[in-house]
Motif scaffolding. Sequence first.
Motif, PDB file in Angstrom:
ATOM      1  N   ASN A 105       0.810  -1.221   0.000  1.00 55.31           N
ATOM      2  CA  ASN A 105       0.000   0.000   0.000  1.00 55.31           C
ATOM      3  C   ASN A 105       0.841   1.269   0.000  1.00 55.31           C
ATOM      4  OD1 ASN A 105      -2.493  -1.474   0.139  1.00 55.31           O
ATOM      5  ND2 ASN A 105      -2.055  -1.849   2.305  1.00 55.31           N
ATOM      6  N   ALA A 106       2.134   1.137  -0.180  1.00 53.87           N
ATOM      7  CA  ALA A 106       3.010   2.309  -0.179  1.00 53.87           C
ATOM      8  C   ALA A 106       2.821   3.140  -1.443  1.00 53.87           C
ATOM      9  CB  ALA A 106       4.469   1.863  -0.059  1.00 53.87           C
ATOM     10  N   PHE A 107       3.137   4.432  -1.333  1.00 57.42           N
ATOM     11  CA  PHE A 107       3.188   5.318  -2.496  1.00 57.42           C
ATOM     12  C   PHE A 107       4.577   5.173  -3.090  1.00 57.42           C
ATOM     13  CE2 PHE A 107       3.729   9.647  -4.400  1.00 57.42           C
ATOM     14  CZ  PHE A 107       2.732   9.524  -5.360  1.00 57.42           C
ATOM     15  N   LYS A 108       4.640   4.598  -4.284  1.00 59.75           N
ATOM     16  CA  LYS A 108       5.924   4.144  -4.823  1.00 59.75           C
ATOM     17  C   LYS A 108       6.371   5.041  -5.977  1.00 59.75           C
ATOM     18  CE  LYS A 108       3.894   0.086  -5.251  1.00 59.75           C
ATOM     19  NZ  LYS A 108       2.743   0.180  -4.315  1.00 59.75           N
ATOM     20  N   MET A 109       7.508   5.725  -5.760  1.00 65.01           N
ATOM     21  CA  MET A 109       8.045   6.676  -6.729  1.00 65.01           C
ATOM     22  C   MET A 109       9.338   6.137  -7.329  1.00 65.01           C
ATOM     23  SD  MET A 109       7.518   9.952  -4.190  1.00 65.01           S
ATOM     24  CE  MET A 109       7.952   8.952  -2.750  1.00 65.01           C
ATOM     25  N   SER A 110       9.505   6.280  -8.631  1.00 66.92           N
ATOM     26  CA  SER A 110      10.740   5.853  -9.299  1.00 66.92           C
ATOM     27  C   SER A 110      11.306   7.033 -10.072  1.00 66.92           C
ATOM     28  CB  SER A 110      10.460   4.685 -10.247  1.00 66.92           C
ATOM     29  OG  SER A 110       9.508   5.060 -11.234  1.00 66.92           O
ATOM     30  N   ILE A 111      12.643   7.105 -10.085  1.00 62.41           N
ATOM     31  CA  ILE A 111      13.328   8.216 -10.745  1.00 62.41           C
ATOM     32  C   ILE A 111      14.448   7.659 -11.596  1.00 62.41           C
ATOM     33  CG2 ILE A 111      14.548  10.397 -10.445  1.00 62.41           C
ATOM     34  CD1 ILE A 111      12.648   8.917  -7.500  1.00 62.41           C
ATOM     35  N   THR A 112      14.457   8.003 -12.883  1.00 60.63           N
ATOM     36  CA  THR A 112      15.516   7.555 -13.766  1.00 60.63           C
ATOM     37  C   THR A 112      15.914   8.681 -14.708  1.00 60.63           C
ATOM     38  OG1 THR A 112      16.222   5.688 -15.138  1.00 60.63           O
ATOM     39  CG2 THR A 112      14.062   6.628 -15.631  1.00 60.63           C
ATOM     40  N   GLY A 113      16.978   8.456 -15.482  1.00 64.91           N
ATOM     41  CA  GLY A 113      17.522   9.471 -16.366  1.00 64.91           C
ATOM     42  C   GLY A 113      19.031   9.519 -16.203  1.00 64.91           C
ATOM     43  N   THR A 114      19.693  10.321 -17.016  1.00 69.27           N
ATOM     44  CA  THR A 114      21.154  10.352 -16.984  1.00 69.27           C
ATOM     45  C   THR A 114      21.678  11.091 -15.763  1.00 69.27           C
ATOM     46  OG1 THR A 114      21.160  10.349 -19.404  1.00 69.27           O
ATOM     47  CG2 THR A 114      23.218  10.918 -18.310  1.00 69.27           C
ATOM     48  N   ASN A 115      21.162  12.280 -15.512  1.00 69.26           N
ATOM     49  CA  ASN A 115      21.622  13.103 -14.390  1.00 69.26           C
ATOM     50  C   ASN A 115      20.461  13.476 -13.484  1.00 69.26           C
ATOM     51  OD1 ASN A 115      24.424  13.417 -15.243  1.00 69.26           O
ATOM     52  ND2 ASN A 115      23.603  14.671 -16.903  1.00 69.26           N
ATOM     53  N   GLY A 116      20.769  13.678 -12.212  1.00 71.04           N
ATOM     54  CA  GLY A 116      19.777  14.215 -11.287  1.00 71.04           C
ATOM     55  C   GLY A 116      18.917  13.199 -10.584  1.00 71.04           C
ATOM     56  N   LYS A 117      19.011  11.923 -10.957  1.00 75.74           N
ATOM     57  CA  LYS A 117      18.105  10.949 -10.338  1.00 75.74           C
ATOM     58  C   LYS A 117      18.412  10.732  -8.852  1.00 75.74           C
ATOM     59  CE  LYS A 117      20.635   7.115 -12.568  1.00 75.74           C
ATOM     60  NZ  LYS A 117      21.410   7.960 -13.512  1.00 75.74           N
TER      61      LYS A 117
END
Length: 487
Positions: A105-117
């Motif tokens: 039930n968690a709020f699940k966030m994903s971050i990808t990309g070359t810079n800044g993740k």
Amino acid sequence: MNNIKTLDLAKKIEGKLYGPNKELNGTFTFLNKASKNDIVIRHWINEKGVQIALDKEISCIITQNPQEDTIKYAQEHDFPLIVTDHIEYATAYALNQSIKKYAQNAFKMSITGTNGKSTTSHLLFTIFSDLNYKTYTNTDAESEGNTLIDPRVSDELTDYYKQHGEIEAISLEVSEVQGWDDKLMKNHSYQMISALEADVAIITNASFDHMNLVESFDELLDEIEGAARALDKQDKNTLLVLNYEDTNIRKMNKAVEDNPNIKVMYFGDYDPENILDISYKENVGIYAKETLYIKYEDLPFTSAHFIQDIMAAIAVCEYKSLNKEEVIKSLKNYKPLARRFIKLRENPVIIDDFAHNPSGIQLTIENGSKLGDKLVVVNAIRGSRGEDINEEIAESLAKTLNQKEDYTLLLTCSKDVVNHLNTVLDSELQVFTATLDEHNIKYEVIENLEDALNKSLQIASPDDVILLLGAQGMDPASNILSKNNQI
């Protein structure tokens, strides 16, 4: 984990079972950490490893590279060994099982990309933690846990649950491209974000990196776009956050445009003729639509790449309808990860940054050069990463420095601090210096990092700025400076 038999597990991860078909109910983990009934995921294993597993009463080992007579040894001892050509399938399965058990039930966030993740992920982790969500993140200063190479995330989720109870939010940094020995681990971001069952996917940007793993920039973009495709395959409401200023990223909305369950939000520069969901007006602040969300003077950092990371995080906060005043308070007090444009000293200013690819190099030099008169750049060459990425970094260094009137460039191989996995090869040094020569860039090569740091301080006046750039080869810099009482 939910009970599953070894044969069924082997089928799920496209592997082959050697040994008995037995029921599994342990935790996916590492060999050195495993205890009775656990399942070990390990890229390679030998007979000694199987012997350790037998002594620990481990229930199963999954591997991609069994060494020598390992299979025969496992069969002789009636021990379940699963061999797969894709260890990432096993790690993704382990991650998904941990999500279902500890963070359904968690709020699940994903971050990808070359810079800044890393910074964006850490920003979101900090905000949600400050707002009293029990929040897990895999992001750390080295960004070593953002892959499906080993079961680190699933293992850490288990540990987090044991300490804190059910997880309420996850901020997961996801490597946009991953692989082994110059072999691409196909669809890495898609697999990892799918296993997470993400509610949010943020794509920060795309620039040349990992070019030893992909054959073209288009293939790199396809790998990054996997984040959007991972949301598209889910049957629930989700959020896709895209960097509007990166044309290639902006176009990734096409991957989800036919899915009514996905909300797309953009962040970028403020334009009254084209109001974005989140935008930045120079020296004024960050806007949510047409409303000022956070003032310029309340931003924890004001360099361009940090502002983009903050905007991406605010997009999620707006989507989640988090309390604006509490978010602003969290941002004002934010402390960054190590080696993310960190100021180590004044007079001269020393900035330490994990600039390890062409766009990162460019951004850091452009922002850092504003902090002093003369610019001194100490760049650690990327060791054992191939000629292509080093040529690209040298090209970026040359083009950026050619726009500066007064600079000194010191290159280091960091021979005094790197291990065999990060040693600068002769071919890498050669392509780096040859590229600089083509652009008439003056430089000095200094083998040891400590010597390069000392030289930078010798030539810099109190009003100058020293930029420490690079990945593993520059990681020990702050400790060296501290040891020598230079910071």
